[in-house]
Design an enzyme around this catalytic site. Structure first.
Site, PDB file in Angstrom:
ATOM      1  CE1 TYR A 135      -3.252  -2.930   0.774  1.00 43.18           C
ATOM      2  CE2 TYR A 135      -4.569  -0.925   0.804  1.00 43.18           C
ATOM      3  CZ  TYR A 135      -4.486  -2.307   0.705  1.00 43.18           C
ATOM      4  OH  TYR A 135      -5.612  -3.045   0.535  1.00 43.18           O
ATOM      5  CE  LYS A 186       2.592 -18.192  -0.674  1.00 43.08           C
ATOM      6  NZ  LYS A 186       1.713 -19.375  -0.625  1.00 43.08           N
ATOM      7  CG  ASP A 219      -1.136 -20.358   0.956  1.00 44.03           C
ATOM      8  OD1 ASP A 219      -0.612 -20.107   2.064  1.00 44.03           O
ATOM      9  OD2 ASP A 219      -0.584 -21.054   0.088  1.00 44.03           O
ATOM     10  CG  ASP A 243      -7.800  -5.145   1.510  1.00 40.24           C
ATOM     11  OD1 ASP A 243      -8.802  -4.631   2.053  1.00 40.24           O
ATOM     12  OD2 ASP A 243      -7.695  -5.326   0.286  1.00 40.24           O
ATOM     13  CG  ASP A 247     -13.239  -7.710   2.033  1.00 41.16           C
ATOM     14  OD1 ASP A 247     -13.075  -6.875   2.942  1.00 41.16           O
ATOM     15  OD2 ASP A 247     -13.645  -7.416   0.887  1.00 41.16           O
TER      16      ASP A 247
END
Ligand code: IPM
Ligand code: MN
Length: 784
Positions: A135, A186, A219, A243, A247
């Site tokens: 970002y 990750k 993941d 982010d 969701d």
């Protein structure tokens, strides 16, 4: 006198933003927050009118406030990124909102797309880094619009930025009851950034020993958020991962229309900003369709941040709890939901709803949780591997084994799995017994009276298999009175010991044999089997943690008691429980014979039987012991120490003594040989029994397993052919039998004193266990 005002900057923004913010403001006023609001016209309108997103002068004005309430930003009429970057992200960066705080919580009565998930399983907070990562806006474009275009977008991760958000997350985790933190990243691909995050978390973990730490690839975290949301308590993660994850979290917790967030500046050098996670949903804007819950819950976070905790709790309870189960909200509608503007209790209908404090009907107190009663979808026999398969993970990060943290145990998986793991959540007691108290106990521990500071617990249910493995402070369980073990006695256990060897090591003796027998008992009692690796890991973890409790005195030991109980609530009797608790407790034990070895007198029970063919005699289940007390009492009434069980059909064949196996010594000196009753399915296959069957021949005493009758026992003693009899088991090791009584008479074994073969075997066995004799079979299992 006027109460101090809260200067609140309000940015309704685009789409449904102004509508939901208006509702949130009403709620803030209804709980009595002393607001002084300034509204800012920022967003698509302003941009169309003036070309501005966030003028510097407005930003400076906003800085002068105590907090911001923001609706939503973004509109299809404005090019993608203009408002997002120019307004929303600029606010986050300029006001240094380095913590983007996003609770993910499933409130009772709210529908979730996950059929199997219970509200209590979804209660986590995502601490998303808010000022860096992808970002940050680093990158650029070359040769735009040509086939040779190059676009770069870099992730910025600074030690400063990562460590401050990680510290915040640890502090938050430390305040929550589970005290568990998961780093989501990750690291297997983003090796530079991942390494910085991982090291930062490792460092912070040292400073927060009470917080258990886990790592999870993003993941896998997405998968677990759906399959095992209970896995998460506090998640700390990078900006973009946060982010995406939130969701998904919002969907799991009933929909994006309910998800709240706070963009926090923990140092309070600028105002924090509270906003619903959802977007501007222009398609439903202005149609009274938007659900303001997310904005209202964000307002509750605002109260909390400004120190109005009671107001925050009130809003959360009334807003989140207002849906009754009957109103269960359908999920998967348009972005913000259709059943919007339903009143929170205090707002329109004036009804104070009680749902927030209601207990789920039939819920079980305590953390053992309620029944898992969702139809008999799956039989659990042999289901332990499928259960663990759920834990097939790419996380492996361990912590100091004797501090808090996690410990991961590898379990051989199915062929299609590279490996499965069981993760132990290590919660070290903050109130262990003082060392001098413990030493006082260890000087004369008795047997099974005092327990160490910790215990192991692992749960099983037919949806998740084995899960929630813990090392935790020793303490009572809270169980519903209708828990099935109380009624139908589905319970099994094991007994084994940890010894302090002459070399100073702490070892266990043949724990694999106990693991194997435990699983045979489990199979007989229609209970799930626990992978032997997990059984061993649990023992090592507990003994390692409580190693100071392993006595040093000769022949003393730490007795370990693994057990499993059925925990499903309900009286249905037609099928095994669908939930179980495995636990291990540990208790220091003195040598069984304090002042020399005393042979026992035994009573041959003809009235009672312990086990019958086809029954549970060879399983180590509590019921066998419950059924034996009457026989033992009768033995005592006849002046005996122990009861000897005979076969159920003829009361003629010798089976066991109390909870121990029996050995008979024929002959003496070089002609001595051992006989022990064969395992007919009604005897417990003792680990000590099996050990002596191997040790005897090694010491020149051949051993056979064959039936032996009461008549043979009596006649053998009379003729002098039968020279010694002893019982063996883990607790007392070897106990000589000196006299025998029964309804048909009484006789002595040999001279009634401990015999030479008995004592030789005993010495040899203890010698191996305590490390002063060689261990040719690798029976001794070093723990630490
Ligand atoms: C959010 C939003 C924003 C983000 C967008 C609108 C810039 O998706 O708050 O989650 O990506 O942070
Ligand atoms: Mn988002």
């Amino acid at each position: 006198m006027a109460s101090p005002q809260i200067r609140l900057a309000v940015i309704g923004g685009d789409g449904i933003g102004p509508e939901v913010v208006a509702e949130a403001l009403k709620v803030l006023k209804a709980v009595g927050l002393p607001l002084q609001e300034t509204s800012y016209d920022l967003g698509a309108h302003r941009w169309h009118r003036t070309g501005e997103t966030l003028p510097d002068s407005v930003l400076e004005e906003i800085r002068g406030h105590d907090a911001l309430l923001l609706g939503a930003v973004g509109d299809p009429s404005v090019p993608s990124g203009v408002l997002e970057r120019g307004l929303l992200l600029r606010l986050r960066f300029e006001l240094d909102h380095y913590v983007n705080l996003r609770p993910v919580r499933l409130y009772p009565g709210v529908g979730t797309p996950l059929a199997a998930v219970r509200p209590e399983s979804v209660n986590m907070v995502v601490v998303r880094e808010g000022t860096e990562g992808l970002y940050a806006g680093t990158g650029g474009v070359l040769r735009q619009g040509t086939p040779a275009e190059i676009a770069t977008q870099e992730s910025i991760n600074t030690a400063f930025g990562v460590s401050r958000v990680v510290k915040y997350a640890f502090d938050l985790a430390a305040q929550r009851s589970r005290q568990h933190l998961t780093l989501v990243h990750k690291t297997n691909v983003l090796t530079y950034a991942g390494d910085l995050w991982q090291r930062t978390v490792d460092q912070a973990a040292k400073e927060h020993p009470g917080v258990s730490v886990e790592y999870c690839h993003v993941d896998a975290a997405c998968m677990f958020l759906v399959t095992q949301p209970e896995r998460f308590d506090v998640i700390v993660t990078d900006n973009l991962f946060g982010d995406i994850l939130t969701d998904l979290g919002a969907a799991v917790a009933g929909g994006i229309g309910l998800a709240a967030s706070g963009n926090i500046n923990p140092d309070r050098t600028a105002p924090s900003m509270f906003e619903p996670v959802h977007g501007s949903a222009p398609d439903i804007a202005g149609r009274q369709k938007a659900d303001p819950t997310a904005a209202i819950l964000s307002a509750a976070m605002l109260c909390e941040h400004l120190g109005f905790a009671a107001e925050a709790a009130k809003i959360e309870q009334q807003r989140a709890g207002y849906r009754r189960a009957a109103e269960g909200r359908p999920y998967g509608r348009d972005p913000v939901g259709r059943d919007a503007l339903r009143a929170p209790g205090f707002r329109r209908r004036g009804r104070e709803d009680r749902a927030g404090s209601r207990r789920r009907p039939g819920g079980t107190p305590g953390r053992l949780g309620g029944p898992v009663d969702r139809g008999d979808r799956r039989r659990h026999r042999g289901a332990s591997s499928p259960g663990l398969a759920g834990a097939r993970v790419s996380l492996v990060r361990k912590a100091n084994p004797y501090g808090g943290g996690i410990r991961v145990c590898l379990v051989p998986g199915q062929p299609w799995q590279r490996r499965t793991t069981m993760t132990f959540d290590v919660r070290v007691s903050d109130a262990p017994l003082a060392a001098d108290e413990r030493e006082r106990i260890l000087a004369a521990p008795g047997f099974g009276e005092v327990f160490t500071d910790h215990m192991i617990t692992i749960r099983w249910d037919d949806d998740r298999g084995w899960h929630d493995a813990r090392l935790e402070p020793y303490g009572p369980f809270t169980l519903d009175p209708a828990t099935s073990v109380f009624h139908y006695a589905q319970e099994i256990f094991e007994g084994l010991k940890a010894y302090r060897t002459s070399a100073g090591d702490i070892v266990a003796f043949r724990p694999q044999a106990n693991a194997a027998r435990f699983n045979r008992s489990a199979a007989r009692m229609a209970m799930p089997e626990l992978p032997a690796e997990v059984f061993l890991e649990a023992i090592e973890l507990l003994v390692g943690q409580d190693r100071a409790w392993v006595p040093t005195a000769p022949e003393h030991s730490l007795y370990l008691r693994p057990f499993m109980i059925a925990t499903q609530r309900g009286l249905g009797v037609n099928r095994p429980s669908r939930a179980y608790l495995f636990a291990i407790i540990a208790s220091p034990a003195a040598s069984y014979f304090r002042d020399g070895i005393h042979p026992v007198t035994v009573w041959l029970s003809e009235e009672y039987t312990r086990a019958a063919p086809g029954g549970t005699g060879e399983a180590k289940c509590g019921g066998n012991y419950a059924a034996s007390f009457a026989g033992q009492q009768q033995a005592v009434q006849h002046g005996c120490d122990q009861v000897v069980w005979l076969d159920a059909r003829e009361h003629h064949w010798v089976e066991e003594m109390g909870g121990m196996n029996l050995f008979f010594v024929y002959g003496s000196g070089p002609d001595a040989r051992l006989v022990t009753p064969a395992l007919t399915g009604t005897l417990l296959p003792g680990v000590t029994r099996d050990t002596l069957l191997k040790l005897g021949p090694d010491l020149g005493v051949p051993a056979v397993e064959e039936p032996i009758s009461v008549t043979q026992w009596r006649d053998g003693c009379a003729s002098g052919e039968l020279t010694e009899v002893f019982a063996c088991g883990t607790a007392a090791v070897i106990t000589p039998v000196g006299r025998v009584k029964g309804p048909a008479g009484e006789w002595a074994v040999g001279d009634g004193k401990p015999g030479p073969v008995t004592m030789r075997l005993r010495d040899e066995l203890l010698g191996i266990q305590y490390g002063h004799r060689p261990d040719p079979y690798g029976w001794v299992h070093k723990i630490c």
